[in-house]
Write an enzyme that holds these catalytic residues in place. Sequence first.
Site, mmCIF file in Angstrom:
data_model
loop_
_atom_site.group_PDB
_atom_site.id
_atom_site.type_symbol
_atom_site.label_atom_id
_atom_site.label_comp_id
_atom_site.label_asym_id
_atom_site.label_seq_id
_atom_site.Cartn_x
_atom_site.Cartn_y
_atom_site.Cartn_z
ATOM 1 N N MET A 10 8.502 -3.577 -1.804
ATOM 2 C CA MET A 10 7.363 -2.788 -1.289
ATOM 3 C C MET A 10 7.303 -1.395 -1.875
ATOM 4 S SD MET A 10 9.203 -2.839 2.285
ATOM 5 C CE MET A 10 9.871 -4.388 1.672
ATOM 6 N N PRO A 11 7.171 -1.307 -3.193
ATOM 7 C CA PRO A 11 7.164 0.039 -3.786
ATOM 8 C C PRO A 11 5.871 0.801 -3.481
ATOM 9 C CG PRO A 11 7.636 -1.666 -5.418
ATOM 10 C CD PRO A 11 7.118 -2.345 -4.199
ATOM 11 N N TYR A 12 5.993 2.106 -3.617
ATOM 12 C CA TYR A 12 4.855 3.009 -3.504
ATOM 13 C C TYR A 12 4.868 3.889 -4.748
ATOM 14 C CZ TYR A 12 2.294 7.209 -2.158
ATOM 15 O OH TYR A 12 1.432 8.272 -2.148
ATOM 16 N N THR A 25 2.872 -3.844 -2.967
ATOM 17 C CA THR A 25 3.046 -2.730 -3.907
ATOM 18 C C THR A 25 1.781 -1.882 -3.905
ATOM 19 O OG1 THR A 25 4.577 -3.970 -5.310
ATOM 20 C CG2 THR A 25 3.404 -2.135 -6.343
ATOM 21 N N PHE A 26 1.958 -0.594 -3.534
ATOM 22 C CA PHE A 26 0.834 0.348 -3.482
ATOM 23 C C PHE A 26 0.854 1.217 -4.733
ATOM 24 C CE2 PHE A 26 0.550 1.077 1.454
ATOM 25 C CZ PHE A 26 0.310 -0.265 1.646
#
Lengths: 66, 66, 66, 66, 66, 66
Positions: free
Chosen positions: E1-3, E40-41
Amino acid sequence: MPYVNIKITDENVTKEQKQALIAGTTQLLVDVLNKNPATTFVLIDEVNTDNWGIGYDQVTALRKNK
Amino acid sequence: MPYVNIKITDENVTKEQKQALIAGTTQLLVDVLNKNPATTFVLIDEVNTDNWGIGYDQVTALRKNK
Amino acid sequence: MPYVNIKITDENVTKEQKQALIAGTTQLLVDVLNKNPATTFVLIDEVNTDNWGIGYDQVTALRKNK
Amino acid sequence: MPYVNIKITDENVTKEQKQALIAGTTQLLVDVLNKNPATTFVLIDEVNTDNWGIGYDQVTALRKNK
Amino acid sequence: MPYVNIKITDENVTKEQKQALIAGTTQLLVDVLNKNPATTFVLIDEVNTDNWGIGYDQVTALRKNK
Amino acid sequence: MPYVNIKITDENVTKEQKQALIAGTTQLLVDVLNKNPATTFVLIDEVNTDNWGIGYDQVTALRKNK
């Protein structure tokens, strides 16, 4: 002169993986926007899984439930 | 009520240097914009040189090549 | 190669005041940490007073109550 | 798909308190804006008191003077 | 769940270029770290050239001197 | 003295909703960590849906496909 900040969970990311993220992001900004790599910054933050929440829960708990 | 975030590489910055950055930034906001120092925040992030990239490379590598 | 982000309320800050913040912050990093100004970034965000809260309230309301 | 970053001083915040911040922030975004919790991120940064300044001073000094 | 947060100057970036940055960054995180693209945002900030400083000066001035 | 940054898509958020986010976040920090509301900042960024990506795509495209 772009600035990119990548936040990921702190889960054994290697120095080589970090280098790959830096090189790949920089190349993307060169390719898409013709930016100068010499003034392109990429900063990686590794965040403890207790400190990252999604869907009401800490990632620490999500990893255990998998 | 300004908020300032200073990101620098994690290379032996002393407590006194951090205090100088905090005081100097706050004074600048007072001088230029007449801001209230009591509600001026200055936060310093020290970033590992493996996690900071410029010109496709990690700062760790740049320091070695100097 | 420092990166500085200054967040202030969007209340008629002039181009000259922004220039003074940029030059002053850069000089501070040169003076305190001997950083290279050529790779020192200073980014200013101007935030609408409806979008900035302190003490439970929007700054918009605080300005009216002064 | 909101993203929330909470910065607090690094002063013995427990895992349970972090979980309460994550759950409470997520619920607030559901209640006020009807956001989807499954894509709501909450990230907590704990900042050393030497690295956080307010009113010209490091929080470390403020804590001593209390 | 990267930003991921990409900051660039506000200089006529097209919707298609933004889409290319989003897709490319997401693919990089999948390739290097096997992250899930669904969480992923990638957020892009376009910053006015008066508000971005490098080497003591506003980018606005640098563009004129080229 | 916490600092909270809430990033949401720019989709007709009202002034009252922003006020509710500010008050609710501040109260949460008082309740969980006994923080002082007078020095609790909450900043809201509204991000254009072209500039926010998730799952390889711009939110603009996701909204159309719903």
